[in-house]
Design a protein around this motif. Structure first.
Motif, PDB file in Angstrom:
ATOM      1  N   VAL A   1       0.659  -1.689  -0.226  1.00  0.00           N
ATOM      2  CA  VAL A   1      -0.124   0.011  -0.380  1.00  0.00           C
ATOM      3  C   VAL A   1       0.886   1.231  -0.374  1.00  0.00           C
ATOM      4  CG1 VAL A   1      -2.173  -1.373   1.063  1.00  0.00           C
ATOM      5  CG2 VAL A   1      -0.327   0.557   2.351  1.00  0.00           C
TER       6      VAL A   1
ATOM      7  N   ARG B   1      -7.138   8.989  -2.081  1.00  0.00           N
ATOM      8  CA  ARG B   1      -7.490   7.342  -2.325  1.00  0.00           C
ATOM      9  C   ARG B   1      -8.635   7.526  -3.237  1.00  0.00           C
ATOM     10  NH1 ARG B   1      -8.387   7.573   4.041  1.00  0.00           N
ATOM     11  NH2 ARG B   1      -6.324   6.938   4.492  1.00  0.00           N
ATOM     12  N   ASP B   2      -9.221   8.768  -3.398  1.00  0.00           N
ATOM     13  CA  ASP B   2     -10.618   9.016  -4.397  1.00  0.00           C
ATOM     14  C   ASP B   2      -9.928   8.887  -6.166  1.00  0.00           C
ATOM     15  OD1 ASP B   2     -12.448   8.894  -2.632  1.00  0.00           O
ATOM     16  OD2 ASP B   2     -12.423  10.836  -2.483  1.00  0.00           O
TER      17      ASP B   2
ATOM     18  N   ASP C   1      -7.730  11.479   1.881  1.00  0.00           N
ATOM     19  CA  ASP C   1      -8.353  10.638   1.616  1.00  0.00           C
ATOM     20  C   ASP C   1      -9.437  11.192  -0.359  1.00  0.00           C
ATOM     21  OD1 ASP C   1      -9.378   9.479   3.735  1.00  0.00           O
ATOM     22  OD2 ASP C   1     -10.149  11.861   4.229  1.00  0.00           O
TER      23      ASP C   1
ATOM     24  N   ASP D   1      -4.542   1.442  -2.886  1.00  0.00           N
ATOM     25  CA  ASP D   1      -5.070   1.610  -1.292  1.00  0.00           C
ATOM     26  C   ASP D   1      -3.391   2.650  -0.770  1.00  0.00           C
ATOM     27  OD1 ASP D   1      -6.519  -0.067  -1.141  1.00  0.00           O
ATOM     28  OD2 ASP D   1      -5.786  -1.925  -0.324  1.00  0.00           O
ATOM     29  N   VAL D   2      -4.025   3.529   0.106  1.00  0.00           N
ATOM     30  CA  VAL D   2      -3.256   4.416   0.547  1.00  0.00           C
ATOM     31  C   VAL D   2      -3.063   4.386   1.885  1.00  0.00           C
ATOM     32  CG1 VAL D   2      -2.543   6.897   0.859  1.00  0.00           C
ATOM     33  CG2 VAL D   2      -3.189   6.028  -1.560  1.00  0.00           C
ATOM     34  N   GLU D   3      -2.536   4.618   2.939  1.00  0.00           N
ATOM     35  CA  GLU D   3      -2.537   4.471   4.449  1.00  0.00           C
ATOM     36  C   GLU D   3      -1.829   5.896   5.458  1.00  0.00           C
ATOM     37  OE1 GLU D   3      -4.786   2.973   6.290  1.00  0.00           O
ATOM     38  OE2 GLU D   3      -5.427   1.545   5.082  1.00  0.00           O
TER      39      GLU D   3
END
Length: 329
Positions: free
Chosen positions: A162, A189-190, A186, A195-197
């Motif tokens: 990720v 991520r869109d 956020d 995936d991004v954390e």
């Protein structure tokens, strides 16, 4: 040369690194810390009572009678105590929030009386609008260095598949602006296929931070203000790309570093972080930050001490310290 250091955060890692760098330059230092318990304030800094600072003044006056050559006030709130002793030259180091925050007026007033002043960035020099030396905190290039990301991820327990975005500050600090970091991630991520954390890492031993920096894909700085943030320079030393707001000397430090971005708006931060994560590559930051090693910082501060001693009767300091690219590694 013997120096009496005054500090509000004597256990801070960057201050301890400064002390050790000066020891290697032949400076024998003693540190007096402000007494009392530290408490959180609205801007994320720490404060003590007026009584604590009055006790500190008394201690400084007593200790300044010993055989010291220079009194070095580290952080603006220690400056009144340094200036209250009449016998030793005073060097004042301003770290950022002491000039750019609530007590900036006090730091500016004390700077006019000090024999020499050190600031962390050209922006701080502009705000101070007085003669000063620009000497950023140095980076421990031996400790902060690149090593394999997969190994680092396994060490800290992060998923290496990720996009790990490092936020190395307390979430509750308004100055560091964690809600903005959340908004930016956020939005990424869109738009990102993957995936991004957002990883908040704060309060861990400083010696462990290089592991987190090597496990991350980007450092995200959303601060409202900074002086010369060490975390940016440490990330550069690890070749970790940085995406940051335009605060302190960040734009200057990241000049020539790719991939990295300095942006003013949320949209700009989103675009910058998206670019870094899509590239998935390390930066060339280490090559750029080499001239900001600890030994260079130690030599520069020692030179300021010597100028304060030589010119106590008529101090004459320069606006900035010219830095030639070094080879320190």
């Amino acid at each position: 040369m013997r120096v009496l250091n005054l500090a509000t955060s004597q256990d801070a890692e960057f201050f301890q690194l400064q002390v050790r760098a000066l020891e290697r330059q032949g400076i024998e230092g003693t540190t007096l810390g402000v007494p009392g318990d530290q408490e959180p304030t609205d801007d994320g800094m720490t404060s003590r009572s007026v009584a604590d600072y009055l006790r500190f003044h008394t201690r400084v006056l007593r200790r300044s009678l010993d055989a010291y050559d220079v009194v070095h006030a580290n952080y603006g709130l220690t400056a009144p105590a340094a200036l209250s002793q009449p016998t030793r030259p005073v060097v004042l180091s301003l770290w950022g929030s002491d000039l750019l925050g609530e007590f900036g007026w006090l730091s500016r007033r004390c700077a006019r009386r000090a024999d020499a002043v050190i600031v962390m960035s050209a922006e701080m020099a502009d705000v101070l609008d007085a003669d000063c030396h620009v000497i950023p905190h140095g980076v421990d290039l031996k400790q902060f260095r690149p090593f394999p990301r997969r190994t680092a991820c396994e060490t800290v327990g992060w998923d290496h598949d990720v996009g790990n975005v490092l936020f190395p500050y307390p979430e509750q600090s308004p100055v560091k602006n964690y809600p903005r970091a959340e908004r930016v991630v956020d939005a990424v991520r869109d738009r990102l296929d993957g995936d991004v954390e957002l990883r908040t890492v704060y309060g861990v031993p400083h010696a462990r931070m290089p592991v987190y920096m090597n496990a991350a894909d980007a450092l995200l700085v959303t601060s409202r203000r900074e002086g010369s943030p060490n975390t940016v320079k440490e990330a550069m030393a690890c070749n970790l790309p940085v995406v940051a707001t335009d605060v302190g000397d960040v734009r200057e430090r990241l000049d020539g570093v790719t991939p990295s971005h300095v942006r003013r708006t949320d949209g700009g931060l989103v675009d910058g972080l998206l670019d870094v994560l899509e590239r998935g590559s390390q930066s060339n930051g280490r090559a750029v930050v080499r001239s900001l090693g600890l030994e260079r910082m130690g030599r520069d501060i020692r030179a300021v001490y010597e100028s304060a001693l030589d010119e106590r009767s008529a101090p004459s300091v320069v606006r900035t310290v010219e830095r030639n690219p070094g080879t320190e590694d």
